[in-house]
Scaffold this active site. Sequence first.
Site, short mmCIF file in Angstrom:
data_model
loop_
_atom_site.label_atom_id
_atom_site.label_comp_id
_atom_site.label_asym_id
_atom_site.label_seq_id
_atom_site.Cartn_x
_atom_site.Cartn_y
_atom_site.Cartn_z
N GLU A 70 0.86 -1.18 0.00
CA GLU A 70 0.00 0.00 0.00
C GLU A 70 0.90 1.22 0.00
O GLU A 70 1.72 1.42 0.91
CB GLU A 70 -0.91 0.01 1.23
CG GLU A 70 -2.07 -0.96 1.12
CD GLU A 70 -3.04 -0.86 2.30
OE1 GLU A 70 -2.84 0.01 3.18
OE2 GLU A 70 -3.99 -1.65 2.33
N GLU A 110 -5.60 9.38 10.06
CA GLU A 110 -4.25 8.96 10.46
C GLU A 110 -3.88 9.46 11.85
O GLU A 110 -4.18 10.58 12.22
CB GLU A 110 -3.20 9.48 9.48
CG GLU A 110 -3.53 9.30 8.01
CD GLU A 110 -3.66 7.85 7.55
OE1 GLU A 110 -3.34 6.95 8.34
OE2 GLU A 110 -4.10 7.64 6.41
#
Lengths: 288, 411
Positions: free
Chosen positions: A47, A58
């Site tokens: 990824e 995040e």
Amino acid sequence: MAENEALNEAFAGDAAFVPYLAAGDPSYEASLEYVEALERGGADVIELGLPFSEPIAEGSTIQEAVVRSLEGGMTPERFFEFVDDLDVDVPLVCMTYYNLIYQYGDDEGPRPFVEKAASLGLSGFVVPDLPAEEAGPLREACDEFGLDLVFIVAPTTAGDRLKRIMDQVSGYVYVQARLGVTGAKDDVSDQTGASLSRLREWDVPKAVGFGIKTGEHARAVVAAGADGVIVGSALVDIVAEGHEADTPVAETAERLESKTHELKQGALAGAGEDPESRGESLAESEPT
Amino acid sequence: MTATDVKFGEYGGQYVPEALMPAIEELTDAYERYVLENEDGFMDEFRQRLRDFGGRPLPLQRADHLSERYDTEVYLKREDLLHGGAHKLNNALGQVLLAKYMGKERIIAETGAGQHGTATAMAAAHLGLPCEIYMGERDINRQRPNVFRMKLNGSEVNPVTTGRGTLKEAISETMRDWATNVEDTHYVIGSIVGPAPFPAMVRDFHAVISEEAREQCKEQTGGLPDTVVACAGGGSNTMGAFANFVEDADTELVAVEAGGSSLDVDEAAGVAPNSASLSTGDEGVLHGARTKLLQDGDGQILESHSISSGLDYAGVGPELAHLVDEGRVRAANVDDDAALAAFHRLSRLEGIIPALETAHAFGWMEENPDELGDVTIVNVSGRGDKDLESVIEETEKRDVEGAVDVGEVFR
């Protein structure tokens, strides 16, 4: 639904390992080395993050990676160059936020971004701020160009929502191991087992991520029934440490390779366990 | 909630991490039942608390000196008189009460200028729920009095150090908290931004502004206003002031944004030295909604700027973006200097010290007196006590027409 052969094949083995790094962190050249080290360490899929200025899903580790990469000049166009320059054979999945996909190219909507990604051989996308409700145009473009669209399933996802997601997902489903944002943790969430059992009726490979840090975590997750393990922050931590300590790129790349190896071996160990005991493994991995 | 309230034309929607979607579905259900259908008398309790705790209804006051200056009838909707000193309590009280009806045990909120944070802290104390506020570090330093107020009301204030440390980063950080604690926590978003149902719900809680103003205007002037003017950052006071006039085709609605120091964008630095997303922004997706944004050609969000931290945001509510595209709302902007001059002017002429946000609306009137109809309503969205330190500092840097030298008494 169009499916990308590459991701299917990557998950055909015993247990897939899927590492994440932000492209261009901390520099374009170093990042190429780091991503290639992941393949050497045994990654089955990589990824690759295309950094967005507002990464709401995040935690601090990847937020800082995003800042380093953006400060290093990363843009969507540079990202595509990066993919082109990479010398890896494993399938690449682009992880980014919807606004960057949406704004790319002259035509409105996600199609130009997907077309470009397809032309460079990317295999699919993960878009953390795009729930199934809003994913129609991207799903369509992915179908047109034969790319996969990976969706995240959270511990809170169940019932009709789960069905709606599983109707649209392809490649693999990203099982979010715990509530919250990305970031390495010292234990494996006990929410993982429950999430995996909700997904049992679907054939699509299940890759678990969020908070996984060690080979032992990877083993426990696979033993609990996952087909793959996704690790981001624990690897980004190595990049960050190397950057801060001014470690030679080759040395950091070596650390990434050996960490990848540890996590891949952990995943394989989990796959080799007696299925009878697999349900209990998660509890055993809780910290004491 | 009707489909049009999830999307406003092409704008709006629900672009959030999957972990938040069940909470958003739960909130949508609660919004429909309690707010739209008044289940369990929710709206009755909300109205009563707005009256007893908030001090509503609030006056529509004729501004005698401004009326004389612009040779027209100028009326002020006095949201600065709402408890806490800004319109923000309408929404904060509504959402904290809703959280209580939903059985949530913890409140979180972001704040820019600190007005939404203080309103949420007051509402949480009033209704007995623990509360944590995320505030950019830069804003914490610009808005010290509001930080003290939040702390005094028993809220935690969490500094946000990422990015430039303003509202954009505070919203992102609050969303991260929500994604972590979604099961027992309600996120009281402070403007008509974010994923549906927030834009519609926040508008509905603030619609009391135009509901009162419309009736008061009819009573006091015998008709509807020709012009309604409100400042616009995210756009909550704006939509509150406009909501009940949207159907009144003869009433012009003017949303005044922060023109900052310039409308030009410095793409290399990633900075738009303004907060004029309605006037200059492009369509994109941020913080859960598709709307007009200050962004570069790649879709990276630019750092915004305004002398007023409450307007300092790179996005705007999707409904407002839609109404501007439809031609129903006029997008205007005035720069930092004009807003600062208007701050001094209103203070001196009318005895009302406005928030720097609000001052933008008055700055637009001063620059466009010929655009005003016979009856103009200005939404005085908040009072300016919180801004005094930065006004003194900013005034000293400039040659502001008619400004008093506040510093001289200390010398």
